[in-house]
Scaffold this motif. Structure first.
Motif, short mmCIF file in Angstrom:
data_model
loop_
_atom_site.label_atom_id
_atom_site.label_comp_id
_atom_site.label_asym_id
_atom_site.label_seq_id
_atom_site.Cartn_x
_atom_site.Cartn_y
_atom_site.Cartn_z
N LEU A 169 2.73 -23.29 -71.74
CA LEU A 169 4.12 -23.55 -71.91
C LEU A 169 4.88 -22.16 -71.35
O LEU A 169 5.73 -22.45 -70.49
CB LEU A 169 4.47 -24.03 -73.15
CG LEU A 169 6.22 -24.33 -73.20
CD1 LEU A 169 6.47 -25.53 -72.29
CD2 LEU A 169 6.50 -24.76 -74.76
N GLY A 170 4.56 -21.06 -71.84
CA GLY A 170 5.08 -20.00 -71.70
C GLY A 170 5.06 -19.40 -70.12
O GLY A 170 6.24 -19.00 -69.54
N HIS A 171 3.94 -19.57 -69.58
CA HIS A 171 3.81 -18.96 -67.96
C HIS A 171 4.44 -20.23 -67.17
O HIS A 171 4.89 -19.92 -66.18
CB HIS A 171 2.19 -18.95 -67.85
CG HIS A 171 1.58 -17.65 -68.18
ND1 HIS A 171 1.15 -17.76 -69.48
CD2 HIS A 171 2.00 -16.51 -67.91
CE1 HIS A 171 0.69 -16.55 -69.66
NE2 HIS A 171 1.13 -15.49 -68.93
N SER A 172 4.45 -21.50 -67.41
CA SER A 172 4.92 -22.41 -66.91
C SER A 172 6.59 -22.16 -66.58
O SER A 172 7.22 -22.35 -65.63
CB SER A 172 4.75 -23.86 -67.47
OG SER A 172 3.57 -24.29 -67.20
N ILE A 173 7.01 -21.88 -67.87
CA ILE A 173 8.58 -21.79 -67.75
C ILE A 173 8.90 -20.45 -66.96
O ILE A 173 9.97 -20.51 -66.07
CB ILE A 173 9.02 -21.45 -69.26
CG1 ILE A 173 9.16 -22.65 -70.04
CG2 ILE A 173 10.42 -20.79 -69.21
CD1 ILE A 173 9.32 -22.50 -71.49
N LEU A 174 8.36 -19.25 -67.03
CA LEU A 174 8.29 -18.19 -66.40
C LEU A 174 8.12 -18.55 -64.95
O LEU A 174 9.22 -17.85 -64.15
CB LEU A 174 7.29 -17.04 -66.77
CG LEU A 174 7.67 -16.42 -68.15
CD1 LEU A 174 6.32 -15.29 -68.53
CD2 LEU A 174 8.74 -15.90 -68.55
N ALA A 175 7.20 -19.12 -64.32
CA ALA A 175 6.92 -19.38 -62.95
C ALA A 175 8.17 -20.17 -62.43
O ALA A 175 8.67 -20.03 -61.40
CB ALA A 175 5.65 -20.16 -62.72
N THR A 176 8.53 -21.32 -63.04
CA THR A 176 9.59 -22.16 -62.78
C THR A 176 10.99 -21.27 -62.62
O THR A 176 11.91 -21.26 -61.60
CB THR A 176 9.83 -23.02 -63.75
OG1 THR A 176 8.84 -23.98 -63.86
CG2 THR A 176 10.99 -23.99 -63.27
N VAL A 177 11.38 -20.37 -63.60
CA VAL A 177 12.61 -19.63 -63.59
C VAL A 177 12.43 -18.46 -62.36
O VAL A 177 13.53 -18.46 -61.75
CB VAL A 177 12.89 -18.70 -64.87
CG1 VAL A 177 13.95 -17.90 -64.99
CG2 VAL A 177 13.14 -19.62 -66.03
N LEU A 178 11.20 -17.92 -62.25
CA LEU A 178 11.04 -17.16 -60.95
C LEU A 178 11.43 -17.91 -59.71
O LEU A 178 12.21 -17.21 -58.71
CB LEU A 178 9.63 -16.57 -60.99
CG LEU A 178 9.11 -15.69 -59.91
CD1 LEU A 178 10.05 -14.49 -59.65
CD2 LEU A 178 7.65 -15.26 -59.96
#
Length: 421
Positions: free
Chosen positions: A375-384
């Motif tokens: 979940l954490g890396h999915s959110i970071l990738a999306t925001v990026l």
């Protein structure tokens, strides 16, 4: 003797003529509002063959936007910009959006900041805050804390020994961080007058002597603490950082590695990706807890991921600085390949790293680790990605802001790493 738009700053041609020749980067209005004054006091600034200076209001120019694109040298800061003299006796002006102070030349001298003169304690703190490059300081602290947590095996490990060992690592690492960024500023004063004029050495708030004293003091303090602590991994980390930081910036034969894009990236990768992960983990594991040093899955993941991230930081930090780097012969990837190509290369590298992190989290045998990592890396990738596609690559301010956003992603990753199991 006030003149209109025909006033020449570049070898006699008018501003309109220079625009037609394509030698101006901006077609925005420049209006002259004052009375010409002769330039006396050449001890502070020598502007060859220029005996007349007209006070001008650079109303529409953005910060550090050059009027003439010739090679520049000998910068002289003024209230509303920076004037340069090149070897062709042409004046190049980097203007800001603020109007020129019309009362600044009453004593026929340039309104340069007096070095090492501070009005309040707040001024001293503010100057040192900028000198220390706080985004790198924060990254160092968060990185060491995160990696130290990987050595925790049970709640009983959160003992006084852990906190003492953490403090023993963080304090000398911060001192070494200040040495490295300070040394870079000492050798980049002329470049920073173009790329980062707000830094204390470039702006004149610090004298060269003050910069040298600060840098030398923090280097000695860092190594001294390392020797007193007696941790071999810690001392190894500090020594390697000292050598690579010196080689990166120092303008001596076979050094000044930042001139080479590959060598510069290698220095940053070695310190940020390898030294920080391995040395500080071993400091906690073998020196603090007296355990056998082993390469764990979280440590391998952290090292591999930070290799990607360190390359991205090494590439991205030069994107906003192409003007000064190009003038002073720093062959960064942004200078050689162009800002847009390097920008998207950085984005794709980070997205690939996030993709691997999601897969690694998905195969974890711990449900809480799987949930946090995926979940954490999915959110970071999306925001990026959202931030990247909306960025105006023609705006230096926007690029600089995005670079600081990349550092925030760097901090966020270190917050996720301890959950990798």
């Amino acid at each position: 003797m006030a003149k209109s738009c025909g006033l020449s700053f570049c070898g006699g041609e008018s501003i309109v003529q220079r625009q037609k020749l394509g030698l101006l980067r901006s077609t925005k209005e420049i209006s002259c509002i004052g009375t010409s004054r002769s330039i006396a006091s050449s001890q502070k600034a020598v502007l060859s063959n220029a005996s007349i200076f007209s006070q001008c209001n650079f109303r529409s120019l953005s910060a550090t936007q050059p009027i003439c694109s010739d090679f520049i040298s000998s910068p002289v800061s003024i209230n509303s910009g920076t004037i340069y003299r090149n070897n062709k006796n042409r004046l190049i002006i980097y203007a800001t959006s603020k109007p020129l102070n019309t009362h600044a030349y009453a004593d026929d001298s340039w309104p340069l900041k007096k070095k090492d003169s501070f009005q309040t304690v707040g001024d001293i703190f503010n100057a040192f805050y900028r000198f220390s490059r706080p985004h790198t300081v924060i990254g160092t602290v968060i990185g060491i804390v995160s990696i130290s947590l990987l050595a925790i095996q049970s709640l009983s490990d959160f003992s006084p020994a852990f906190w003492i060992g953490l403090l023993q690592a963080v304090v000398p690492a911060l001192c070494m961080n200040i040495y490295i960024v300070g040394l870079n500023q000492l050798y980049d004063i002329e470049i920073d007058k173009i790329n980062k004029p707000y830094l204390p050495l470039a702006s004149g708030e610090y004298s060269l002597r003050t910069g040298v004293v600060i840098v030398a003091a923090f280097a000695c303090l860092s190594l001294g603490i390392g020797v007193i602590v007696g941790s071999a991994p810690l001392l190894w980390a500090l020594s390697v950082s000292l050598v690579l930081g010196t080689a990166y910036s120092t303008d001596l034969p076979f050094l000044r590695w930042k001139r080479s894009a590959v060598a510069a990236a290698s220095c940053i990768l070695c310190v940020r990706a390898i030294v920080v992960q391995l040395a500080f983990y071993l400091h906690m594991q073998s020196f603090v807890y007296r355990r056998t040093a082993i390469l764990t899955k979280p440590l391998i993941f952290a090292t591999a991921f930070m290799c990607f991230f360190s390359v991205v930081i090494a590439l991205f930090k030069d994107i906003p600085d192409v003007d000064g780097d190009r003038i002073f012969g720093i062959q960064s990837f942004s200078v050689r390949l162009g800002q847009e190509r390097v920008f998207w290369l950085c984005i794709y590298l980070l997205q690939a790293a996030y993709g691997v992190a999601i897969v690694m989290g998905g195969v974890s045998s711990f449900m809480w680790s799987k949930l946090v990592m995926v979940l954490g890396h999915s959110i970071l990738a999306t925001v990026l990605w959202i931030q990247a596609v909306s960025l105006d690559l023609k705006s230096k301010a926007a690029i600089t802001s995005f670079y600081m956003f990349v550092w925030k992603l760097f901090y966020a990753e270190y917050m996720l790493i301890p959950f990798m199991r």
